[in-house]
Design a protein around this motif. Structure first.
Motif, PDB file in Angstrom:
ATOM      1  N   ILE A  34       0.847  -1.202   0.000  1.00  0.00           N
ATOM      2  CA  ILE A  34       0.000   0.000   0.000  1.00  0.00           C
ATOM      3  C   ILE A  34       0.879   1.249   0.000  1.00  0.00           C
ATOM      4  O   ILE A  34       0.607   2.215  -0.723  1.00  0.00           O
ATOM      5  CB  ILE A  34      -0.954  -0.009   1.203  1.00  0.00           C
ATOM      6  N   ALA A  35       1.939   1.236   0.821  1.00  0.00           N
ATOM      7  CA  ALA A  35       2.827   2.393   0.887  1.00  0.00           C
ATOM      8  C   ALA A  35       3.510   2.638  -0.462  1.00  0.00           C
ATOM      9  O   ALA A  35       3.595   3.779  -0.923  1.00  0.00           O
ATOM     10  CB  ALA A  35       3.869   2.183   1.985  1.00  0.00           C
ATOM     11  N   TYR A  36       3.992   1.568  -1.090  1.00  0.00           N
ATOM     12  CA  TYR A  36       4.601   1.722  -2.417  1.00  0.00           C
ATOM     13  C   TYR A  36       3.573   2.249  -3.422  1.00  0.00           C
ATOM     14  O   TYR A  36       3.878   3.103  -4.249  1.00  0.00           O
ATOM     15  CB  TYR A  36       5.174   0.397  -2.921  1.00  0.00           C
ATOM     16  N   LEU A  53      10.765  10.504  -5.285  1.00  0.00           N
ATOM     17  CA  LEU A  53      10.237   9.141  -5.266  1.00  0.00           C
ATOM     18  C   LEU A  53      11.323   8.147  -4.862  1.00  0.00           C
ATOM     19  O   LEU A  53      11.091   7.289  -3.995  1.00  0.00           O
ATOM     20  CB  LEU A  53       9.670   8.766  -6.640  1.00  0.00           C
ATOM     21  N   VAL A  54      12.498   8.277  -5.477  1.00  0.00           N
ATOM     22  CA  VAL A  54      13.605   7.370  -5.151  1.00  0.00           C
ATOM     23  C   VAL A  54      13.967   7.509  -3.679  1.00  0.00           C
ATOM     24  O   VAL A  54      14.159   6.509  -2.978  1.00  0.00           O
ATOM     25  CB  VAL A  54      14.825   7.660  -6.069  1.00  0.00           C
ATOM     26  N   ARG A  55      14.058   8.719  -3.200  1.00  0.00           N
ATOM     27  CA  ARG A  55      14.393   8.961  -1.784  1.00  0.00           C
ATOM     28  C   ARG A  55      13.315   8.386  -0.864  1.00  0.00           C
ATOM     29  O   ARG A  55      13.623   7.758   0.150  1.00  0.00           O
ATOM     30  CB  ARG A  55      14.564  10.470  -1.545  1.00  0.00           C
ATOM     31  N   ALA A  56      12.053   8.566  -1.209  1.00  0.00           N
ATOM     32  CA  ALA A  56      10.951   8.055  -0.379  1.00  0.00           C
ATOM     33  C   ALA A  56      10.965   6.527  -0.333  1.00  0.00           C
ATOM     34  O   ALA A  56      10.744   5.928   0.732  1.00  0.00           O
ATOM     35  CB  ALA A  56       9.617   8.556  -0.919  1.00  0.00           C
ATOM     36  N   VAL A  57      11.261   5.899  -1.473  1.00  0.00           N
ATOM     37  CA  VAL A  57      11.332   4.432  -1.512  1.00  0.00           C
ATOM     38  C   VAL A  57      12.503   3.942  -0.662  1.00  0.00           C
ATOM     39  O   VAL A  57      12.383   2.954   0.067  1.00  0.00           O
ATOM     40  CB  VAL A  57      11.425   3.925  -2.969  1.00  0.00           C
ATOM     41  N   GLU A  58      13.635   4.635  -0.722  1.00  0.00           N
ATOM     42  CA  GLU A  58      14.788   4.268   0.103  1.00  0.00           C
ATOM     43  C   GLU A  58      14.453   4.368   1.594  1.00  0.00           C
ATOM     44  O   GLU A  58      14.794   3.487   2.381  1.00  0.00           O
ATOM     45  CB  GLU A  58      15.988   5.158  -0.223  1.00  0.00           C
ATOM     46  N   VAL A  59      13.802   5.449   1.963  1.00  0.00           N
ATOM     47  CA  VAL A  59      13.419   5.637   3.376  1.00  0.00           C
ATOM     48  C   VAL A  59      12.419   4.569   3.795  1.00  0.00           C
ATOM     49  O   VAL A  59      12.529   3.997   4.895  1.00  0.00           O
ATOM     50  CB  VAL A  59      12.844   7.058   3.600  1.00  0.00           C
ATOM     51  N   LEU A  60      11.455   4.269   2.935  1.00  0.00           N
ATOM     52  CA  LEU A  60      10.469   3.237   3.252  1.00  0.00           C
ATOM     53  C   LEU A  60      11.142   1.883   3.447  1.00  0.00           C
ATOM     54  O   LEU A  60      10.871   1.169   4.418  1.00  0.00           O
ATOM     55  CB  LEU A  60       9.411   3.148   2.147  1.00  0.00           C
ATOM     56  N   ASP A  61      12.069   1.531   2.551  1.00  0.00           N
ATOM     57  CA  ASP A  61      12.799   0.264   2.684  1.00  0.00           C
ATOM     58  C   ASP A  61      13.610   0.230   3.977  1.00  0.00           C
ATOM     59  O   ASP A  61      13.673  -0.795   4.657  1.00  0.00           O
ATOM     60  CB  ASP A  61      13.719   0.033   1.485  1.00  0.00           C
TER      61      ASP A  61
END
Length: 98
Positions: A34-36, A53-61
């Motif tokens: 859901i977050a992705y 987007l790339v930064r947000a995905v890195e933080v989420l991971d």
């Protein structure tokens, strides 16, 4: 008159043999997809740049990995605190006749 009926009902229900049981149910919902999806949706709408987007995905991971480590360490601590269950000693096939 109602009081005696109420007492009889309490006696029937209160002492019916059912015990008070506390039931704990843990529900773990994986919200990673859901977050992705939300991040991709924000990017598709133009509210996030590709870099954001790339930064947000890195933080989420990173947050997901941290959460997994914490859960694993809590699980290990919980297992260490549990008493060890030992197998009962084997009984011989002969019975004592004394």
């Amino acid at each position: 008159m109602e009081k005696s009926n109420e007492n009889k009902l309490n006696a029937l229900v209160g002492h019916s043999g059912n015990s008070d049981v506390d039931l704990v149910v843990n529900i773990d919902i994986n919200t990673k997809a859901i977050a992705y999806g939300m991040l991709c949706s924000l990017y598709a709408k133009g509210e996030l740049t590709e870099l954001q987007l790339v930064r947000a995905v890195e933080v989420l991971d990173k947050l997901i990995r941290r959460d997994k480590r914490r859960r694993k360490s809590k699980k290990n601590l919980a297992n260490e605190n549990k008493p060890a269950l030992l197998d009962p000693p084997e009984q011989s096939s002969r019975r004592n006749r004394y």
